[in-house]
Design a protein around this motif. Structure first.
Motif, PDB file in Angstrom:
ATOM      1  N   MET A 197       0.816  -1.252   0.097  1.00 50.36           N
ATOM      2  CA  MET A 197      -0.082  -0.097   0.221  1.00 50.36           C
ATOM      3  C   MET A 197       0.761   1.160  -0.049  1.00 50.36           C
TER       4      MET A 197
ATOM      5  N   ASN B  82      -6.030   9.087   4.279  1.00 48.29           N
ATOM      6  CA  ASN B  82      -5.273   7.681   3.869  1.00 48.29           C
ATOM      7  C   ASN B  82      -6.289   6.929   3.285  1.00 48.29           C
TER       8      ASN B  82
ATOM      9  N   SER C  28      -7.006  -9.775   7.986  1.00 48.31           N
ATOM     10  CA  SER C  28      -5.962  -9.116   7.400  1.00 48.31           C
ATOM     11  C   SER C  28      -6.512  -9.016   5.752  1.00 48.31           C
ATOM     12  N   GLN C  29      -5.779  -8.327   4.992  1.00 48.54           N
ATOM     13  CA  GLN C  29      -6.463  -8.113   3.523  1.00 48.54           C
ATOM     14  C   GLN C  29      -6.552  -9.329   2.898  1.00 48.54           C
TER      15      GLN C  29
ATOM     16  N   THR D 236      -9.163  -2.584   8.350  1.00 46.92           N
ATOM     17  CA  THR D 236      -8.671  -1.385   7.920  1.00 46.92           C
ATOM     18  C   THR D 236      -9.514  -0.894   6.877  1.00 46.92           C
ATOM     19  N   GLN D 237      -8.829   0.402   6.312  1.00 45.32           N
ATOM     20  CA  GLN D 237      -9.612   1.102   5.098  1.00 45.32           C
ATOM     21  C   GLN D 237      -9.563   0.144   3.829  1.00 45.32           C
ATOM     22  N   ALA D 238      -8.703  -0.583   3.897  1.00 43.78           N
ATOM     23  CA  ALA D 238      -8.514  -1.517   2.762  1.00 43.78           C
ATOM     24  C   ALA D 238      -9.419  -2.529   2.660  1.00 43.78           C
TER      25      ALA D 238
ATOM     26  N   TRP E 137      -1.143   5.049   5.006  1.00 40.96           N
ATOM     27  CA  TRP E 137      -1.299   4.204   6.403  1.00 40.96           C
ATOM     28  C   TRP E 137      -2.429   3.786   6.483  1.00 40.96           C
ATOM     29  N   ARG E 138      -2.316   2.475   7.313  1.00 41.49           N
ATOM     30  CA  ARG E 138      -3.767   1.687   7.508  1.00 41.49           C
ATOM     31  C   ARG E 138      -4.406   2.719   8.805  1.00 41.49           C
ATOM     32  N   THR E 139      -5.668   2.656   8.580  1.00 39.52           N
ATOM     33  CA  THR E 139      -6.428   3.290   9.641  1.00 39.52           C
ATOM     34  C   THR E 139      -7.425   2.016   9.967  1.00 39.52           C
ATOM     35  N   HIS E 140      -7.377   1.754  11.242  1.00 34.62           N
ATOM     36  CA  HIS E 140      -7.929   0.748  11.856  1.00 34.62           C
ATOM     37  C   HIS E 140      -9.551   0.897  12.259  1.00 34.62           C
TER      38      HIS E 140
END
Length: 908
Positions: free
Chosen positions: A162, A549, A261-262, A294-296, A165-168
């Protein structure tokens, strides 16, 4: 209270070089973290500056331990050659203004000695603060600019490929329920679910009289908000929508929620028994799933987010992220051929007629033809912009009148754009001409105001219509839209050369905006445009340091394109109920894809610079990360060999005037379409992204373009100065070396071109070490934003037509006339040079032409019998001869050229 200042006057220098050569010296002063640089004195041996500057002495007690350092440099082709420096201790400074000028011996570096002398005048002085000094009114000076106007590189640590940054988040997906109890004996419930996480609450829609309702709603709770509220459990409570009575709930401990996880599979929803308020199981079950992500996560884009709770209910639909697809634009060509009708009353009187064509907000008309009302021929083409899906029809009206300026419609029709024939390439040949019957309005038989009636029947018009896809998305749109593709899907578009990824990290230092109620707040969001795909981030409520993000990607068909990212304030958040809102632009960043190294991640903080009537201003920094990945090296090389525009632009090009006329309607269509989407993109944001006012007159932009031209021509100026330096014999060794190189090149002339190409290659390799470390950004020095005068800015931001006073407009008009007069004089001089050359063979000056004719004959005979190497050697030796052999008066060729005739005497 007085402040202590250190005054330093740089007077002059001498003996900077042992050799009798000319230098370009300048001096840099450093004192207590402050610096000052003098001007550069060009081509001197003993420079004289006589420049004075002052430094602040913040702590008088530390003055003896401070040092004033004066370094002398020589500027050569953009490089700084160190010549020597002087260090003065603060203990030697005195407060006497009568301090005399002293000479100080320059000292070299570690392995270098300098014999030069620098003359300085240094003393201390007490000054009053600026707020205590009463200054007389002075003319307005050029504005200052922020110092930190350069992108700053950051070193973020991204995960899993990515570039953000990852936002949880904590995700709760409420699917459905079953076997819910009735509210009363015969009344079914209207259930809804409230997901409660501390003070954060998300509510599903109501299900009318359902014991087995389905919701399929997803909620995303920010981990930052959960941690700040110290939430440990989350509840999913079912209520009745009529009585608001409690039905049952399901609770989870946050420590038991799994982390997804992704690459993991989606969490499967499960049935959970409902419990009552006392903790005992009750009737009914609820199917839901809870996980941390996360936002992903793929559920993030469609989920309700806890960040939206700070916005009002009416503003929440306008703060969500959105991906917009621009409508396909077509070039609508309407060729008016001829018109026929039967006149019943006008007889043989001459009638003026024309055709008016309307497409949406675009109105155009043909020329006026005056002849008896029966048969008119125009053979004229009108061009418009149309967008899919087609909403407006093609309205055609024929006007005629007997009395000047009083006309009436004698026939009209409307053609749906869906029925218009289309073509995707090639010239407009083979298109069908069609006859259309026009509807005669009732007022066509009324009097024309002059006592004569225009009564017509059987009106027909012959025309050719075509929707041309070869020009589709290439209308104007400023300089930064060569990334748009064709309108027609059948047209062969270029292959994909790579993938461009954009990560919008956040922003810092944004200024709050004053609202209508007097309070200050800011609701920022970003818009990124590239091709037909525009993206909009979510709006961060009331935050001057937002963190987005969000990551987006585009397919790239041409690297010679530009991505534009704009930052705006969402006016709908606080003013959506009133219906009057305006999104304020904060700044924009442009990134040219060809500047990016494939595979590398560029993470920088870009200053948001905006030019205002008060001058250039920095409104914070926008943090972005970009990455361009090449998919096919073959397609990339093929792209550089392919034309920039489609075939139609070369086979049947549009005129410059027509392109300018089509640009504004195209932008209006895009603005109208984007403003009707959810959430709407405001007109101000679209026009700011398109640089609508970039073509307005500005004296600053004119000077910028002039400087750009001079910068391009500077290489020729540098070569001419070097050649003049060689011919002047100021340095005999260099001149003799030039003669030797010239004779060597003349002897081995077959190696001149390969050597030149090899030299260019070596220069290219050498410049690799100086390659840019970040993408190009707005440069305030190139834009002259640091030296622009306030009056020039006021003229640049003036409305069109002007809103200034008559006296000010007259002054600017006179100034513009003087500038145009100088440009006119330069154009006249260029024309005179060309006219003198063309008059050599036109016998306008018989004597001069005869002399030129005999000269050409003699030169032809001499060149035929004399080897060209000898002629070149004689010409080179004559050009680089010693100054003692120069003539003080102009040469024969110059005198002859200046006497050639020109056409200035034929002008009025």
């Amino acid at each position: 209270m007085l402040r202590l200042k250190l005054v330093v006057e740089v007077v002059s220098a001498n003996g900077l070089s042992d050799r009798q050569e000319l230098l370009n010296p300048f001096v840099q002063l450093h004192f207590a973290g402050q610096s000052y640089t003098t001007s550069i004195k060009r081509m001197v041996r003993c420079p004289v500056w006589s420049e004075r500057t002052t430094f602040d002495v913040l702590d008088k007690q530390r003055l003896p331990s401070l040092t004033l350092e004066a370094s002398v440099y020589n500027a050569i082709d953009g490089c700084q050659v160190f010549l020597g420096k002087v260090r003065l201790s603060g203990a030697t400074f005195s407060e006497s203004t009568d301090e005399v000028i002293k000479d100080y011996q320059l000292k070299g570096g570690l392995f270098k000695r300098s014999k030069g002398v620098l003359l300085l005048r240094v003393f201390l002085k007490n000054e009053a603060p600026v707020s205590q000094v009463i200054r007389p009114p002075v003319p307005r000076r050029p504005l200052q600019v922020p110092v930190d106007a350069v992108p700053k590189e950051i070193q973020p640590k991204f995960e899993d490929g990515m570039i953000v940054w990852r936002t949880h988040y904590l995700f709760v997906r409420v699917v459905k329920a079953r076997c819910l109890p009735n509210v009363d004996i015969d009344e079914k419930p209207d259930p809804y679910v409230e997901v409660n996480a501390g003070n954060l609450r998300g509510i599903t829609k109501f299900a009318h009289e359902e014991q087995n309702p389905e919701w399929n709603s997803t909620f995303a709770f920010s981990k930052r908000q959960l941690d700040s509220a110290q939430v440990t459990r989350i509840y999913a409570v079912i209520y009745d929508g009529v009585t608001f009575g409690f039905i049952g709930l399901v609770s989870f401990d946050l420590n038991d929620v799994p982390l997804r996880s992704q690459n993991d599979k989606p969490v499967v929803p499960q049935w959970h028994r409902l419990i009552d308020e006392s903790g005992r199981t009750t009737q009914g079950e609820l199917m839901l799933s809870v996980w941390r992500g996360t936002q992903a996560d793929e559920a993030f884009s469609e989920s309700w987010k806890s960040d939206w709770l700070e916005a009002s209910v009416t503003a929440r639909p306008h703060i969500v992220p959105k991906v917009y697809n621009l409508p396909r634009l077509w070039c609508l060509r309407v060729h008016i051929n001829e018109f026929k009708c039967i006149s019943l009353a006008s007889g043989t009187k001459f009638v003026e007629a024309w055709v008016k064509v309307v497409v949406g907000c675009q109105h155009k008309r043909t020329k006026i033809v005056k002849k008896p009302l029966a048969h008119y021929v125009w053979d004229e083409e009108l061009t418009f912009v149309a967008a899919e899906p087609f909403e407006d029809g093609l309205q055609i009206s024929v006007y005629a009148h007997l009395v000047p300026r009083i006309g009436e419609v004698i026939g009209q029709t409307v053609i749906p754009l869906e029925t218009v024939q289309r073509q995707v390439g090639g010239l407009s040949t083979g298109l069908e001409r069609q006859w259309l019957d026009l509807q005669i309005p009732p007022n066509a038989s009324d009097s024309d105001g002059g006592g004569v009636e225009l009564t017509v029947s059987s009106c027909r018009i012959n025309l050719t219509t075509c929707l041309d896809g070869g020009y589709g998305a290439q209308y104007g749109f400023g300089e930064y839209t060569k990334d748009l593709r064709l309108a027609a899907e059948k047209t062969s578009n270029p292959p994909v050369v790579g993938l461009f990824e954009l990560g919008i990290l956040g922003a810092q230092g944004l200024p709050p905006i004053r609202r209508g109620n007097g309070r200050f707040s800011l609701h920022p969001y970003c818009v990124a445009k590239y091709g037909r795909k525009w993206v909009r981030t979510r709006t961060i409520i009331n935050n001057c340091h937002p963190s987005f993000n969000e990551q987006y990607s585009w397919d790239v068909y041409d690297t010679a394109t530009v991505l534009t990212i704009g930052l705006f304030d969402n006016g709908l958040v606080e003013e959506s109920s009133s219906g009057k809102y305006k999104d304020v632009s904060i700044g924009k960043v442009r990134i040219r894809l060809s500047n990016l190294q494939p595979g590398r991640i560029y993470s920088h903080g870009y200053p948001l610079l905006i030019l205002q009537p008060a001058g250039v201003k920095k409104l914070g920094e926008l943090y972005l990360s970009v990455r361009f990945t090449t998919r096919s090296l073959v397609n990339t090389v093929r792209m550089y060999a392919s034309p920039n525009l489609p075939t139609m632009h070369y086979e049947d090009p549009l005129s410059v005037i027509l392109k300018d006329n089509l640009e504004l309607p195209a932008i209006q269509i895009v603005t109208s379409r984007l403003s009707r989407m959810e959430p709407p993109l405001s007109k101000e944001a679209v026009e700011y992204m398109f640089d609508v006012q970039s073509n307005f007159w500005s004296w600053r932009k004119s000077r910028v373009n002039w400087n750009r031209i001079m910068s391009v021509l500077s290489i020729f100026n540098t070569f001419w100065r070097l050649f003049s330096y060689i011919c002047s014999w100021q340095n005999p060794a260099v001149t003799l070396l030039a003669h030797a190189v010239f004779l060597l090149a003349l002897a081995f002339h077959q190696f001149i071109l390969p050597s030149a190409l090899l030299y260019i290659f070596l220069i290219t390799i050498w410049n690799y070490r100086c390659r840019p470390s970040y993408p190009s950004h707005a440069d305030i020095k190139i834009s002259l934003a640091d030296t622009v005068h306030p009056d020039e800015l006021d003229e640049e931001f003036d409305t069109f037509p002007t809103s200034r006073t008559i006296d000010l407009v007259m002054m600017r008009y006179d100034r513009l006339r003087s500038i145009a007069g100088r440009i006119q004089a330069v154009m006249g001089d260029v024309a005179s040079c060309g006219e003198r050359i063309t008059s050599l063979t036109t016998w306008r000056d018989p004597t001069a032409t005869a002399i030129f004719g005999f000269f050409t004959l003699a030169a032809a005979i001499m060149l035929f019998f004399t080897p060209w190497k000898i002629l070149v050697a004689i010409a080179g030796a004559y050009t680089m001869r010693h100054p003692k052999l120069w003539r003080k008066t102009p040469s024969f060729v110059r005198n002859f050229y200046q006497r050639l005739p020109q056409k200035t005497d034929s002008l009025l």
